[in-house]
Scaffold this motif. Structure first.
Motif, PDB file in Angstrom:
ATOM      1  N   ALA A 107       0.868  -0.881   0.022  1.00 37.27           N
ATOM      2  CA  ALA A 107       0.231  -0.098  -0.226  1.00 37.27           C
ATOM      3  C   ALA A 107       0.584   1.257  -0.225  1.00 37.27           C
ATOM      4  N   HIS A 108       1.876   1.186   0.692  1.00 38.18           N
ATOM      5  CA  HIS A 108       3.059   1.867   0.583  1.00 38.18           C
ATOM      6  C   HIS A 108       3.505   2.657  -0.960  1.00 38.18           C
ATOM      7  N   TYR A 109       3.671   1.191  -0.555  1.00 41.68           N
ATOM      8  CA  TYR A 109       4.267   1.522  -2.661  1.00 41.68           C
ATOM      9  C   TYR A 109       3.438   2.328  -3.792  1.00 41.68           C
ATOM     10  N   LEU A 110       2.267   2.072  -2.944  1.00 43.84           N
ATOM     11  CA  LEU A 110       1.209   2.081  -4.224  1.00 43.84           C
ATOM     12  C   LEU A 110       0.625   3.753  -3.934  1.00 43.84           C
ATOM     13  N   GLN A 111       0.726   4.189  -2.960  1.00 41.19           N
ATOM     14  CA  GLN A 111       0.397   5.044  -2.459  1.00 41.19           C
ATOM     15  C   GLN A 111      -1.132   5.662  -2.389  1.00 41.19           C
ATOM     16  N   MET A 112      -1.286   4.770  -1.690  1.00 44.59           N
ATOM     17  CA  MET A 112      -2.640   4.710  -1.043  1.00 44.59           C
ATOM     18  C   MET A 112      -2.687   4.485   0.300  1.00 44.59           C
ATOM     19  N   SER A 113      -2.459   6.426   0.377  1.00 45.19           N
ATOM     20  CA  SER A 113      -2.991   7.650   1.374  1.00 45.19           C
ATOM     21  C   SER A 113      -4.204   7.850   1.158  1.00 45.19           C
ATOM     22  N   ASP A 114      -4.423   9.095   2.506  1.00 50.95           N
ATOM     23  CA  ASP A 114      -5.570   9.884   2.570  1.00 50.95           C
ATOM     24  C   ASP A 114      -4.797  10.590   1.233  1.00 50.95           C
ATOM     25  N   ASP A 115      -3.919  10.848   1.147  1.00 49.75           N
ATOM     26  CA  ASP A 115      -4.043  12.053   0.144  1.00 49.75           C
ATOM     27  C   ASP A 115      -4.377  11.590  -1.623  1.00 49.75           C
ATOM     28  N   ALA A 116      -4.553  10.350  -1.610  1.00 49.70           N
ATOM     29  CA  ALA A 116      -5.554   9.973  -2.339  1.00 49.70           C
ATOM     30  C   ALA A 116      -6.584   9.527  -2.837  1.00 49.70           C
ATOM     31  N   ASP A 117      -7.496   9.033  -1.453  1.00 48.10           N
ATOM     32  CA  ASP A 117      -9.176   8.930  -1.166  1.00 48.10           C
ATOM     33  C   ASP A 117      -8.572   9.358   0.396  1.00 48.10           C
ATOM     34  N   ARG A 118      -9.783   9.727   0.763  1.00 49.26           N
ATOM     35  CA  ARG A 118      -9.888   9.834   2.650  1.00 49.26           C
ATOM     36  C   ARG A 118     -10.776   8.461   2.580  1.00 49.26           C
ATOM     37  N   GLY A 119      -9.853   7.682   3.727  1.00 52.43           N
ATOM     38  CA  GLY A 119     -10.252   6.621   4.318  1.00 52.43           C
ATOM     39  C   GLY A 119      -9.907   5.297   3.806  1.00 52.43           C
ATOM     40  N   ASN A 120      -8.683   5.542   3.739  1.00 49.22           N
ATOM     41  CA  ASN A 120      -7.683   4.738   2.374  1.00 49.22           C
ATOM     42  C   ASN A 120      -7.322   3.797   3.465  1.00 49.22           C
ATOM     43  N   LEU A 121      -6.286   3.091   2.523  1.00 54.70           N
ATOM     44  CA  LEU A 121      -5.779   1.674   2.998  1.00 54.70           C
ATOM     45  C   LEU A 121      -4.925   2.317   3.824  1.00 54.70           C
ATOM     46  N   VAL A 122      -3.589   2.705   3.425  1.00 50.59           N
ATOM     47  CA  VAL A 122      -2.480   3.326   5.043  1.00 50.59           C
ATOM     48  C   VAL A 122      -3.373   2.809   5.998  1.00 50.59           C
ATOM     49  N   GLY A 123      -3.927   4.622   6.044  1.00 54.03           N
ATOM     50  CA  GLY A 123      -4.365   4.808   7.085  1.00 54.03           C
ATOM     51  C   GLY A 123      -4.796   3.821   8.214  1.00 54.03           C
ATOM     52  N   LYS A 124      -5.871   3.093   7.499  1.00 54.93           N
ATOM     53  CA  LYS A 124      -6.908   1.831   8.057  1.00 54.93           C
ATOM     54  C   LYS A 124      -5.642   0.533   8.846  1.00 54.93           C
ATOM     55  N   LEU A 125      -4.514   0.401   8.184  1.00 54.80           N
ATOM     56  CA  LEU A 125      -3.309  -0.399   8.508  1.00 54.80           C
ATOM     57  C   LEU A 125      -2.560   0.197   9.870  1.00 54.80           C
ATOM     58  N   GLU A 126      -2.532   1.680   9.823  1.00 59.02           N
ATOM     59  CA  GLU A 126      -1.857   2.169  10.894  1.00 59.02           C
ATOM     60  C   GLU A 126      -2.895   2.231  12.371  1.00 59.02           C
ATOM     61  N   VAL A 127      -4.199   2.215  12.210  1.00 60.78           N
ATOM     62  CA  VAL A 127      -4.776   2.193  13.151  1.00 60.78           C
ATOM     63  C   VAL A 127      -4.754   0.711  13.993  1.00 60.78           C
ATOM     64  N   PHE A 128      -5.166  -0.190  12.724  1.00 59.33           N
ATOM     65  CA  PHE A 128      -5.012  -1.006  13.383  1.00 59.33           C
ATOM     66  C   PHE A 128      -3.825  -1.639  14.114  1.00 59.33           C
ATOM     67  N   PHE A 129      -2.192  -1.523  13.425  1.00 59.63           N
ATOM     68  CA  PHE A 129      -0.820  -1.255  13.934  1.00 59.63           C
ATOM     69  C   PHE A 129      -1.179  -1.140  15.108  1.00 59.63           C
ATOM     70  N   LYS A 130      -1.628  -0.003  15.404  1.00 56.63           N
ATOM     71  CA  LYS A 130      -1.384   0.764  17.126  1.00 56.63           C
ATOM     72  C   LYS A 130      -2.094   0.690  17.773  1.00 56.63           C
ATOM     73  N   SER A 131      -4.025   0.555  17.946  1.00 58.08           N
ATOM     74  CA  SER A 131      -4.782  -0.578  18.755  1.00 58.08           C
ATOM     75  C   SER A 131      -4.598  -2.148  18.529  1.00 58.08           C
ATOM     76  N   CYS A 132      -4.489  -3.028  17.957  1.00 55.53           N
ATOM     77  CA  CYS A 132      -4.571  -4.184  18.388  1.00 55.53           C
ATOM     78  C   CYS A 132      -2.972  -4.763  17.964  1.00 55.53           C
ATOM     79  N   ILE A 133      -2.848  -4.945  17.002  1.00 54.49           N
ATOM     80  CA  ILE A 133      -1.200  -5.220  16.919  1.00 54.49           C
ATOM     81  C   ILE A 133      -0.258  -5.010  18.163  1.00 54.49           C
ATOM     82  N   LEU A 134       0.935  -3.719  18.532  1.00 54.85           N
ATOM     83  CA  LEU A 134       0.879  -3.416  19.306  1.00 54.85           C
ATOM     84  C   LEU A 134       0.880  -3.785  20.791  1.00 54.85           C
ATOM     85  N   ARG A 135      -0.769  -3.837  20.589  1.00 51.28           N
ATOM     86  CA  ARG A 135      -0.781  -4.126  22.314  1.00 51.28           C
ATOM     87  C   ARG A 135      -1.360  -5.583  22.582  1.00 51.28           C
TER      88      ARG A 135
END
Length: 611
Positions: A107-135
């Motif tokens: 997703a980072h390589y394809l630049q699937m950030s919120d700059d391309a579309d709101r609620g894009n994949l990179v942002g959702k991955l970040e939230v899941f990583f911090k709220s679930c994976i790291l805990r």
């Protein structure tokens, strides 16, 4: 394991003629090559969520080329790309610790950030990583493991660093959590690569909360999991093995750099295992010296098997690396040195009486000093016993130079070797493993043996040992007979007739060394009550103690060629101080064969007449 579902549409991707596509009423207008997989998709909705695809399509239109996009440098595999494409189509995808890293990199390589579309994949991955994976402990470790395939990009995205911090924080927060082992975390992180493992341990150590003993145990577990086996030292290194050796050398050096400095934090056995690995993979000399120093501090904890260090892979002349053990022993002896205890100060009559507390402080100080000295003494005794056992093992090596065996045997203090039975056994094994040794070499080897410290059983074995030089057999017999004479009040029995005949023959100058040795052996067999076969694995308990002290063997051996005898062969002065008056007379006999024999025969005749 936590997971996250994105999208609601059913999966409509399919494969036809080795091409992956998606079922749709609208024909595809975009071809993307990912590694060996070709995808036929739609510009909408992919371009609306992937800024990189937008730019690549724009470049292709300007160049009037086909719309097949080559993603040659795509991070990850085709599966990660397909998950990103399905997200663009709204198809349901499931994310967890097992696939979050490759999907995130894609997703980072394809630049699937919120700059391309709101609620894009990179942002959702970040939230899941911090709220679930790291805990979650397991999820964090799984994610950290998967970053190895995309190490540079994961470092850039901060995935690796945040996983390392999360693992270290969990260990620091509760290092003694109730479990089957206090190091509940050690087994889990032992599966990590050395780079990640090193960063975690450094973070844990820097916090200063986890006990060094637990860190030492964790390092031992990790080393047992990854260090090379001892069989790696055998044979020459192939090219593939050379590459493996380079990695293992780095691994060994990294583990050694993590060792806590506290002495009790790491066992001596583990340090020796680390040294064995360092020797096998040809680690730096400085590392081996440092390990030898650490081992020397606690050498009394080692076992003989621990000291059997295979040689370096580029040197296979001997079975074991004796030089390293010598270095360890020297370090032990240096560390064991302590300043001499000063004598107690005499109190002057005019000295003011000190308080009771001051007297107690001095008394406690003296007691602590005595305990420390006693501990150092007992430590040397244990190490000497250990070294004598080690000598018996290396003595079997046919390529071991005698000088190295002698050097190690002589390195330990004399007072620490209470008896010489184990040392005699090592000498016996070496002589049998090296039958080519000449007389001078055998003399040099046996010079480290103190016959006064041999047990009666060991003396009996030595008296019948054909591998020993004659001078050593004489020395053994002398002390054996002296013990028996002192135990019996100094009385000397009449010599057997066959021994008298042999004495007369020897006095005439026509004695034969081999025949004399046979006569000595037969005499000892008769005295001991039976013959005992000499074997490589001899048993002291099988040899019987003589029933009486007969000096015939001593007389015969003293009649040997003077070239086989040294001035210091028989320590007369020491024996004269403890022997009976009759035995003192025997010890004062001259060394020349004929004078010895004539005086001995005269003494025995006098004894017979008085009886």
């Amino acid at each position: 394991m936590k997971f996250m579902k994105l999208g609601t549409r059913p999966d409509t991707f399919f494969t036809a003629e080795a091409i992956r596509s998606v079922s749709s009423e609208v024909s595809t207008d975009l071809q993307i090559q990912v590694q060996k997989s070709l995808y036929q998709l739609h510009k909408f909705p992919l371009l609306s969520k992937c800024l990189r695809l937008q730019k690549l399509c724009s470049d292709l239109r300007e160049a009037s080329e086909s719309t097949t996009i080559q993603l040659a440098d795509f991070p990850g595999d085709a599966e990660a790309f397909e998950l990103c494409a399905k997200f663009c189509y709204g198809i349901t995808v499931t994310l967890s610790a097992l696939n979050i890293v490759p999907v995130w990199c894609a997703a980072h390589y394809l630049q699937m950030s919120d700059d391309a579309d709101r609620g894009n994949l990179v942002g959702k991955l970040e939230v899941f990583f911090k709220s679930c994976i790291l805990r979650r402990w397991k999820d964090t470790l799984v994610t950290l493991q998967s970053t190895r395939k995309h190490a540079p990009l994961c470092e850039e995205l901060g995935i690796t660093g945040r996983c390392v911090d999360a693992v270290a924080t969990a260990i620091i927060a509760n290092p003694l959590r109730t479990s089957a082992s206090n190091t509940w975390w050690a087994e889990d992180i032992a599966e990590l690569g050395i780079d990640h493992y090193w960063r975690i341990i450094v973070a844990v150590k820097s916090a200063g909360i986890v006990p060094n003993k637990l860190i030492g145990d964790a390092l031992r577990i990790y080393a047992c999991r990854w260090l090379p086996s001892m069989s790696a030292a055998e044979g020459s290194l192939s090219e593939s093995r050379r590459e493996t050796t380079v990695k293992q050398r780095m691994l060994t050096e990294k583990i050694a750099s993590l060792l806590p400095t506290e002495k009790s934090s790491v066992s001596c056995s583990f340090l020796l295992k680390l040294l064995k690995a360092a020797n096998i993979v040809n680690a730096s000399t400085s590392l081996k010296i440092e390990l030898a120093r650490r081992i020397g501090l606690q050498l009394e904890e080692a076992s003989v098997n621990d000291l059997l260090i295979p040689p370096a892979s580029n040197s296979i002349e001997t079975m074991y690396d004796v030089d390293l053990v010598m270095a360890i022993l020297e370090e032990f002896l240096l560390q064991g040195q302590s300043p001499a205890t000063s004598p107690p100060r005499e109190r002057l009559s005019c000295e003011r009486r000190r308080s009771r507390s001051a007297d107690n402080v001095e008394f406690e100080g003296q007691e602590n000093g005595r305990r420390s000295s006693s501990a150092a003494h007992s430590s040397k005794l244990r190490v000497t016993k250990l070294i004598d056992g080690y000598l018996q093992e290396i003595a079997r090596d046919k390529n071991l130079p005698m000088e190295k065996l002698v050097a190690i045997a002589e390195a330990v203090p004399d007072f620490a070797r209470v008896d010489h039975d184990d040392l005699y056994r090592a000498i016996d094994i070496y002589l049998r493993s090296h039958p080519e040794l000449d007389k001078n070499a055998r003399k040099r080897l046996c010079r480290i043996l103190d016959c006064k410290k041999l047990s009666v059983e060991a003396c009996m074995h030595a008296a019948q040992n054909e591998m020993l030089p004659l001078r050593v057999v004489v020395q053994v017999l002398f002390f054996e007979q002296s013990r028996a004479a002192m135990a019996g009040g100094g009385q000397v029995e009449e010599l057997p007739g066959n021994i008298k005949a042999l004495l007369a023959k020897t006095a005439a100058g026509d004695g034969d060394g081999d025949r004399d040795r046979e006569a000595l052996k037969l005499h000892h067999i008769n005295v001991g009550g039976g013959a005992t076969a000499l074997e490589d694995t001899w048993s002291l308990s099988r040899l019987k103690c003589p029933t009486s002290a007969k000096l015939a063997t001593l007389k015969m051996k003293l009649a040997e060629d003077d070239n086989d005898m040294d001035d210091d062969l028989i320590p007369r002065d020491a024996l004269l101080r403890s022997a009976s008056s009759r035995f003192k007379a025997l010890c004062s006999l001259p060394k020349k064969p004929k004078r010895i024999i004539s005086k001995l025969l005269a003494m025995n005749r006098s004894a017979s007449e008085r009886q």
